[in-house]
Design a protein around this motif. Sequence first.
Motif, short mmCIF file in Angstrom:
data_model
loop_
_atom_site.label_atom_id
_atom_site.label_comp_id
_atom_site.label_asym_id
_atom_site.label_seq_id
_atom_site.Cartn_x
_atom_site.Cartn_y
_atom_site.Cartn_z
N LEU A 1 -26.60 99.29 28.41
CA LEU A 1 -26.16 99.53 27.03
C LEU A 1 -25.47 98.32 26.43
N LEU A 2 -25.45 97.22 27.15
CA LEU A 2 -24.79 96.01 26.67
C LEU A 2 -25.43 95.48 25.39
N PHE A 3 -24.63 94.85 24.55
CA PHE A 3 -25.14 94.13 23.39
C PHE A 3 -24.26 92.91 23.17
N ILE A 4 -24.71 92.01 22.30
CA ILE A 4 -23.92 90.82 22.00
C ILE A 4 -22.92 91.17 20.91
N GLY A 5 -21.65 91.09 21.25
CA GLY A 5 -20.60 91.54 20.35
C GLY A 5 -20.15 90.48 19.36
N ARG A 6 -19.01 90.74 18.74
CA ARG A 6 -18.53 89.86 17.68
C ARG A 6 -18.18 88.47 18.18
N GLU A 7 -17.83 88.36 19.45
CA GLU A 7 -17.49 87.06 20.02
C GLU A 7 -18.71 86.37 20.62
N ASN A 8 -19.89 86.90 20.33
CA ASN A 8 -21.15 86.35 20.86
C ASN A 8 -21.21 86.37 22.38
N LYS A 9 -20.59 87.41 22.93
CA LYS A 9 -20.63 87.63 24.37
C LYS A 9 -21.07 89.06 24.64
N PRO A 10 -21.70 89.31 25.81
CA PRO A 10 -22.13 90.67 26.12
C PRO A 10 -20.95 91.63 26.17
N THR A 11 -21.13 92.78 25.55
CA THR A 11 -20.08 93.79 25.55
C THR A 11 -20.73 95.17 25.52
N VAL A 12 -19.94 96.18 25.77
CA VAL A 12 -20.39 97.55 25.64
C VAL A 12 -19.17 98.39 25.28
N GLU A 13 -19.40 99.43 24.48
CA GLU A 13 -18.30 100.23 23.97
C GLU A 13 -18.56 101.72 24.19
N PRO A 14 -17.54 102.48 24.48
CA PRO A 14 -17.71 103.94 24.61
C PRO A 14 -18.23 104.52 23.29
N GLY A 15 -18.95 105.61 23.39
CA GLY A 15 -19.44 106.24 22.18
C GLY A 15 -20.69 107.06 22.42
N THR A 16 -21.33 107.46 21.32
CA THR A 16 -22.49 108.34 21.36
C THR A 16 -23.78 107.53 21.35
N PHE A 17 -24.70 107.94 22.21
CA PHE A 17 -26.00 107.29 22.29
C PHE A 17 -27.11 108.32 22.19
N ASP A 18 -28.14 107.99 21.41
CA ASP A 18 -29.39 108.75 21.44
C ASP A 18 -30.25 108.23 22.57
N VAL A 19 -31.03 109.12 23.15
CA VAL A 19 -31.99 108.71 24.16
C VAL A 19 -33.29 109.45 23.91
N TRP A 20 -34.40 108.72 23.99
CA TRP A 20 -35.74 109.30 23.84
C TRP A 20 -36.59 108.94 25.05
N ILE A 21 -37.40 109.85 25.47
CA ILE A 21 -38.54 109.54 26.33
C ILE A 21 -39.76 109.85 25.48
N ALA A 22 -40.58 108.82 25.24
CA ALA A 22 -41.60 108.94 24.20
C ALA A 22 -42.80 108.06 24.51
N PRO A 23 -43.94 108.32 23.83
CA PRO A 23 -45.14 107.49 24.05
C PRO A 23 -45.17 106.23 23.20
N SER A 24 -44.22 106.04 22.31
CA SER A 24 -44.16 104.81 21.52
C SER A 24 -42.78 104.69 20.90
N ALA A 25 -42.55 103.55 20.24
CA ALA A 25 -41.23 103.28 19.69
C ALA A 25 -40.89 104.13 18.48
N GLU A 26 -41.90 104.70 17.82
CA GLU A 26 -41.62 105.51 16.64
C GLU A 26 -42.09 106.96 16.79
N ALA A 27 -42.53 107.32 17.98
CA ALA A 27 -42.93 108.70 18.24
C ALA A 27 -41.70 109.54 18.56
N PRO A 28 -41.71 110.82 18.17
CA PRO A 28 -40.53 111.65 18.44
C PRO A 28 -40.30 111.88 19.92
#
Length: 763
Positions: free
Chosen positions: A725-752
Amino acid sequence: MLDTRISRRAALLGAGAIAAWAASPARAMLQSATRLPVPAFIDPLIAQMTVAEKAGQLSLMAAAWGGSAAPSLNPASRGPNFEGQLEEVRKMQLTGVFNGNGAEMARRMQTAAMTQSRLKIPLIFAADIIHGHRTIFPIPLGEAASFDLDMMERTARMASYEAAACGIDWTFAPMVDIARDQRWGRTMEGAGEDVLLGELIAAARVRGFQGKDLKANDAMLACAKHFAAYGAAEAGLDYNTVDISERTLREVYLPPFRVAFDAGAITTMASFNELSGVPATGNEWLLRTLLRDEWGFEGFVVSDYTGDEEMIAHGFAADARDATKLAFLAGVDMSMQSGFYRQHLPDLVEAGEVPMARLDESVRKVLATKALLGLFDDPFRRIDVKREKARSRTRPALALARESGRKSIVLLKNDGALLPLPKSGRKIAIIGPFAAGPHDLNGGWVVYGDNKLAVDLATGIKAAVADPALVSITPGSGIEEAIPGGIEAAVAAAQGADIVLLSIGEGERMSGEAQSRTEIVVPAPQQALAEAVAATGKPVVVVLRNGRALALEGAVAKAPAILVTWFLGSESGHAIADILFGDFGPSARLPCSFPRRPGQQPYHYDHKPTGRPNPSDDKLEPYKARWREIPNSALYPFGHGLTYGDIAYSELSAPATLGWNGEIGVSALVTNKGSRTAEEVVQLYIRDRTASVTRPVRELKAYRTVRLAPGASERVTFKLTREQLLFIGRENKPTVEPGTFDVWIAPSAEAPGVHARFELQAS
């Protein structure tokens, strides 16, 4: 003979998530491969060299005796003839050459280096082995569609096996640039728009090219290119300006390079483009501060073709001497093709503008790399005329070309289950400029392959059907020009057939370097042909040939069945026939989104939501982030691809919370409701709902291919950890923050697919 079996390690990497792997001990072991050992004899050898000879070791030139296609792949060379180049070898003015003409050329040049030069330093021979040597595999974008990492490692291994046999030590591949604007011609040379897939493929191809031992006579040194962000060129125009934030650079465009280096690549190529106002070839922050100081990269950097010279046209360097100084001090160790280093480095050192220690540092890297390749032990280890012939286009190589070809074909559409076709009892009309003939089969960036040896569509179809006499062939139009009477002949052929295979798309020279397009559509003469053929009412299967995603329209978009076949190489026709007639089911997925219109470019599935997202494609609301005519979604998104089965997703299982140092399993039931066995690429996506830096609407985090018999189901499970769940944060370094995440298992990036939410808990 080369071992092309599936390795357990490759299979595990293909099934897992790279973020978890990146934090694992396995990555730590791979990082040791980026270290460049320097044998004890190197520094005493450098001490014997003149400054001019040192500059020669940093000068790489196009072979005067080049491969047959080499002159057409770059601007005209200003270099000497072959005898003149041999004299440069004797005077130690060259470190090596690229895109030469095989083992005999290499033998003569290496003999001159080892018998007639002062210090007998071996040459290095390089080439653009992008997707095959004599046996040509699908273009890299096509192979990326397979999502099959083991297969891509095996095709790179086979390319190395062939190419190394004729003296090639070093390939300018893989291209690991993320490409998010399909107007950019070099899209065909990479892995598409997704970062995770780009990372996985970068590692697979480096492993394939380099093998287990770089000293082996079937191994080639890999070169990750183009460093960096070449794929972000403005308007998709090749060589154009790049101006992006450091966060985007670190999050999107740099990760595949880091993974390639971790997998063992010890060379990289500076990109043509400027980056936020500074050409990459002269960018000290990029090549020294980030690459060497932050990442610890110990290999060497080579310029792209005349990249140092081009800083003058950029308006960054005043003249050739200034360009040499800027490039060298920025961190470009080796100059390709301009000749600037051998012309100006000696004077710059004498004038004190370039420290001798810096010059020795670059020479040390180049010589250590030659030692790592075994060239000091045996300069002729890869140069063998008999071996060159024996390893060329072998049966295993052609079988692998056919396998990789069919695994790269994406079935976009199959209304009414038109495909697969029966092999008998049907009259088939193959219509279009790619219906038959030894042309436009291999695709761009092929130096040594020959279209005349590749299998065209008509040959593949006729070999597959029971009665070849029932197959007709009509070009109908040229690639970019009409043929007098062509449409009339095509309509007549369609009317006399039971089914039409409409073979249309881009020509070989319409994608690749310097082939940016403003309109990424089927060329107008072919579109007119498609409209006329569709008007006959006969069932049409569109067989696209393309090096990028296209905006499909009219009769092409409305055809009941559409196959994306890219440029598949040596076994093109047989591979397409394998899918058309159902000997194998389609299993590939799009590595790049097909837009609704060309004007959507650049487009990528993992875009940001904006403050005014349009809530649904079904209803276009005013004052929302959409086009006036269309929603901001793909016609066929990243990850899309059909099978000959009928796949359904259900019963998602996901825990409600993920502990800070924990792991959760997310799973779904995947069922084949159809009557044919199918291979489904099951994809896991996430979205960070709220973060200190806005996050994409979806991000691929893992995928897995499952084979399902008719009526069978399989529960597919993915593991998720905080590291993914890491992303590049405001300091341009990898970070991760507590919070809510959606998760999909799907046949494509835009399929439900199936969807849930979970909470990442604080530590």
